[in-house]
Design a protein around this motif. Structure first.
Motif, mmCIF file in Angstrom:
data_model
loop_
_atom_site.group_PDB
_atom_site.id
_atom_site.type_symbol
_atom_site.label_atom_id
_atom_site.label_comp_id
_atom_site.label_asym_id
_atom_site.label_seq_id
_atom_site.Cartn_x
_atom_site.Cartn_y
_atom_site.Cartn_z
ATOM 1 N N ILE A 1 0.747 -1.157 0.054
ATOM 2 C CA ILE A 1 -0.172 0.129 -0.017
ATOM 3 C C ILE A 1 0.905 1.172 0.140
ATOM 4 O O ILE A 1 0.678 2.154 -0.616
ATOM 5 N N ARG A 2 2.013 1.186 0.795
ATOM 6 C CA ARG A 2 2.784 2.250 0.944
ATOM 7 C C ARG A 2 3.580 2.465 -0.483
ATOM 8 O O ARG A 2 3.580 3.760 -1.197
ATOM 9 N N CYS A 3 4.298 1.288 -1.174
ATOM 10 C CA CYS A 3 4.956 1.602 -2.241
ATOM 11 C C CYS A 3 4.017 1.851 -3.523
ATOM 12 O O CYS A 3 4.450 2.817 -4.401
ATOM 13 N N PHE A 4 2.842 1.446 -3.687
ATOM 14 C CA PHE A 4 1.895 1.729 -4.571
ATOM 15 C C PHE A 4 1.494 3.239 -4.513
ATOM 16 O O PHE A 4 1.433 3.779 -5.634
ATOM 17 N N GLY A 5 1.078 3.602 -3.505
ATOM 18 C CA GLY A 5 0.690 4.867 -3.274
ATOM 19 C C GLY A 5 1.785 5.958 -3.616
ATOM 20 O O GLY A 5 1.546 6.780 -4.444
ATOM 21 N N GLU A 6 2.941 5.739 -3.228
ATOM 22 C CA GLU A 6 4.289 6.514 -3.275
ATOM 23 C C GLU A 6 4.691 6.451 -4.594
ATOM 24 O O GLU A 6 5.266 7.511 -5.229
ATOM 25 N N GLU A 7 5.031 5.355 -5.065
ATOM 26 C CA GLU A 7 5.591 5.482 -6.289
ATOM 27 C C GLU A 7 4.839 4.725 -7.761
ATOM 28 O O GLU A 7 5.463 4.884 -8.858
ATOM 29 N N GLY A 8 3.683 4.565 -7.417
ATOM 30 C CA GLY A 8 2.830 3.890 -8.650
ATOM 31 C C GLY A 8 2.674 2.499 -8.736
ATOM 32 O O GLY A 8 3.358 1.742 -8.152
ATOM 33 N N PHE A 9 1.614 2.130 -9.608
ATOM 34 C CA PHE A 9 1.487 0.624 -9.614
ATOM 35 C C PHE A 9 2.277 -0.107 -10.453
ATOM 36 O O PHE A 9 2.353 -1.350 -10.501
#
Length: 219
Positions: free
Chosen positions: A23-31
């Motif tokens: 959730i953190r990575c998708f949110g901050e860096e994109g899918f």
């Protein structure tokens, strides 16, 4: 019902840690962020992600479910009993904790297309559900068109957040935390005033509109 064994508990904890990291990575860096980055954030191997979720697509789907569930619980709790503001104030004090959820939502909307549309439709459906709980409890006024009200509030809320993001960081979600906390401080008073006291001093405009539509209001 049997209790989970120590190995099962460890697996559940690992699964939750991977999901939170995603959730953190998708949110901050994109899918498009890679599995290795998610694994590094979670402190596991890429193989562990495959073991627990099967694929990146399935991991993303479970992140969706988790984010929707957490937002629904927060909203439901805040409208359940507005006469007791302790829940709302506690949530306000925890704004920073909700940054990954909000960032994930914004990332989903910025992705656009069918995915963003599905995200909005699910949020509208959830809003209708917890509004219905509030109406039943007598803490929210009923609407002449519950779906239209829910859709307007969802669209205006997300639209305001997206505008705040674009003005502050040009859609750079990796630095959204301070923006989110400041945004909460800025909007809390006007939102509470509007929701509690209203804006217009009389209902002349509403009555005129209802009559224009051929739906005079008897109330």
């Amino acid at each position: 019902m049997r209790s989970p064994t120590s190995g099962e508990s460890s697996d559940l904890n690992t699964r939750a840690r991977i999901r939170a990291a995603a959730i953190r990575c998708f949110g901050e860096e994109g899918f498009d962020v890679g599995m290795r980055a998610i694994a590094a954030e979670a402190g596991v191997s890429p193989a562990s992600i495959i073991k627990h979720f099967g694929s990146k697509e399935r991991l993303r789907a479970e992140c969706d479910e988790r984010v929707f569930g957490q937002i629904f619980d927060l909203k439901r709790d805040s409208v359940a009993d507005p006469s007791n503001p302790a829940v709302f104030l506690a949530q306000l004090d925890r704004m920073a904790e909700y940054t990954p959820l909000v960032t994930y939502v914004l990332r989903s909307l910025l992705a656009g297309g069918d995915y963003a549309r599905r995200f909005i439709e699910q949020t509208v459906a959830d809003t209708l559900e917890y509004f219905a709980l509030g109406v039943e409890a007598g803490t929210i006024r009923p609407s002449r068109d519950e779906t239209a009200r829910a859709r307007y509030l969802v669209m205006s809320s997300f639209g305001a957040l997206l505008l705040e993001l674009s003005l502050d960081h040009a859609n750079d979600l990796s630095r959204f935390g301070p923006t989110w906390e400041r945004y909460g401080e800025q909007i809390t008073l006007p939102v509470l005033e509007l929701f509690t006291e209203g804006l217009l001093a009389d209902r002349a405009m509403l009555d005129a509109y209802l009559e224009h539509r051929g739906e005079p209001d008897a109330s």
